[in-house]
Motif scaffolding. Structure first.
Motif, PDB file in Angstrom:
ATOM      1  N   PRO A   8       0.741  -1.100   0.066  1.00  0.00           N
ATOM      2  CA  PRO A   8       0.154   0.086   0.167  1.00  0.00           C
ATOM      3  C   PRO A   8       0.758   1.267   0.040  1.00  0.00           C
ATOM      4  O   PRO A   8       0.405   2.514  -0.462  1.00  0.00           O
ATOM      5  CB  PRO A   8      -0.933  -0.148   1.202  1.00  0.00           C
ATOM      6  CG  PRO A   8      -0.862  -1.383   1.692  1.00  0.00           C
ATOM      7  CD  PRO A   8       0.486  -2.066   1.127  1.00  0.00           C
ATOM      8  N   LEU A   9       1.710   1.359   0.724  1.00  0.00           N
ATOM      9  CA  LEU A   9       2.833   2.254   0.877  1.00  0.00           C
ATOM     10  C   LEU A   9       3.151   2.754  -0.588  1.00  0.00           C
ATOM     11  O   LEU A   9       3.329   3.855  -1.118  1.00  0.00           O
ATOM     12  CB  LEU A   9       4.131   2.095   1.749  1.00  0.00           C
ATOM     13  CG  LEU A   9       4.896   3.382   1.963  1.00  0.00           C
ATOM     14  CD1 LEU A   9       4.079   4.509   2.416  1.00  0.00           C
ATOM     15  CD2 LEU A   9       6.115   2.969   3.002  1.00  0.00           C
ATOM     16  N   LEU A  10       3.750   1.671  -1.604  1.00  0.00           N
ATOM     17  CA  LEU A  10       4.306   1.951  -2.655  1.00  0.00           C
ATOM     18  C   LEU A  10       3.260   2.390  -3.722  1.00  0.00           C
ATOM     19  O   LEU A  10       3.269   3.289  -4.584  1.00  0.00           O
ATOM     20  CB  LEU A  10       4.950   0.841  -3.410  1.00  0.00           C
ATOM     21  CG  LEU A  10       6.370   0.429  -2.483  1.00  0.00           C
ATOM     22  CD1 LEU A  10       6.983  -0.941  -3.075  1.00  0.00           C
ATOM     23  CD2 LEU A  10       7.408   1.501  -2.814  1.00  0.00           C
ATOM     24  N   LEU A  11       2.147   1.628  -3.624  1.00  0.00           N
ATOM     25  CA  LEU A  11       0.952   2.242  -4.390  1.00  0.00           C
ATOM     26  C   LEU A  11       0.595   3.742  -4.086  1.00  0.00           C
ATOM     27  O   LEU A  11       0.270   4.260  -5.050  1.00  0.00           O
ATOM     28  CB  LEU A  11      -0.065   1.213  -4.320  1.00  0.00           C
ATOM     29  CG  LEU A  11      -0.112  -0.149  -4.814  1.00  0.00           C
ATOM     30  CD1 LEU A  11      -1.161  -1.127  -4.299  1.00  0.00           C
ATOM     31  CD2 LEU A  11      -0.098  -0.199  -6.297  1.00  0.00           C
ATOM     32  N   THR A  12       0.481   3.917  -3.145  1.00  0.00           N
ATOM     33  CA  THR A  12       0.216   5.330  -2.410  1.00  0.00           C
ATOM     34  C   THR A  12       1.399   6.485  -3.144  1.00  0.00           C
ATOM     35  O   THR A  12       0.886   7.423  -3.652  1.00  0.00           O
ATOM     36  CB  THR A  12       0.041   5.508  -1.114  1.00  0.00           C
ATOM     37  OG1 THR A  12      -0.802   4.533  -0.759  1.00  0.00           O
ATOM     38  CG2 THR A  12      -0.086   7.074  -0.725  1.00  0.00           C
ATOM     39  N   LEU A  13       2.760   6.039  -2.919  1.00  0.00           N
ATOM     40  CA  LEU A  13       3.602   6.755  -3.606  1.00  0.00           C
ATOM     41  C   LEU A  13       3.407   6.961  -5.038  1.00  0.00           C
ATOM     42  O   LEU A  13       3.581   8.135  -5.384  1.00  0.00           O
ATOM     43  CB  LEU A  13       4.936   6.592  -3.153  1.00  0.00           C
ATOM     44  CG  LEU A  13       5.346   6.337  -1.712  1.00  0.00           C
ATOM     45  CD1 LEU A  13       6.519   5.879  -1.505  1.00  0.00           C
ATOM     46  CD2 LEU A  13       5.358   8.122  -1.180  1.00  0.00           C
ATOM     47  N   VAL A  14       3.071   6.003  -5.717  1.00  0.00           N
ATOM     48  CA  VAL A  14       2.992   6.035  -7.132  1.00  0.00           C
ATOM     49  C   VAL A  14       1.825   6.806  -7.463  1.00  0.00           C
ATOM     50  O   VAL A  14       1.706   7.613  -8.565  1.00  0.00           O
ATOM     51  CB  VAL A  14       2.819   4.556  -7.853  1.00  0.00           C
ATOM     52  CG1 VAL A  14       2.630   4.589  -9.192  1.00  0.00           C
ATOM     53  CG2 VAL A  14       4.316   3.852  -7.488  1.00  0.00           C
TER      54      VAL A  14
END
Length: 54
Positions: A8-14
């Protein structure tokens, strides 16, 4: 457990990068998309913290 945090953290950053990179193209959708993104992150991490209490 670590996977539940990083995905979720990577998806949020993207998603945040996409929103602000294409803000001219998105126009008036930037603010609603940003609000949805903040709500998603808040609820996701709240659920993770809730699982930690058990």
């Amino acid at each position: 457990m670590i996977r539940n945090i990083w995905i979720p953290l990577l998806l949020t950053l993207v998603a945040a990068w996409g929103i602000f990179h294409f803000k001219d193209w998105l126009g008036p959708l930037v603010l609603p998309l940003y609000i949805v993104l903040v709500i998603f992150v808040t609820l996701k991490f709240y659920r993770l913290m809730e699982k930690d209490d058990n």
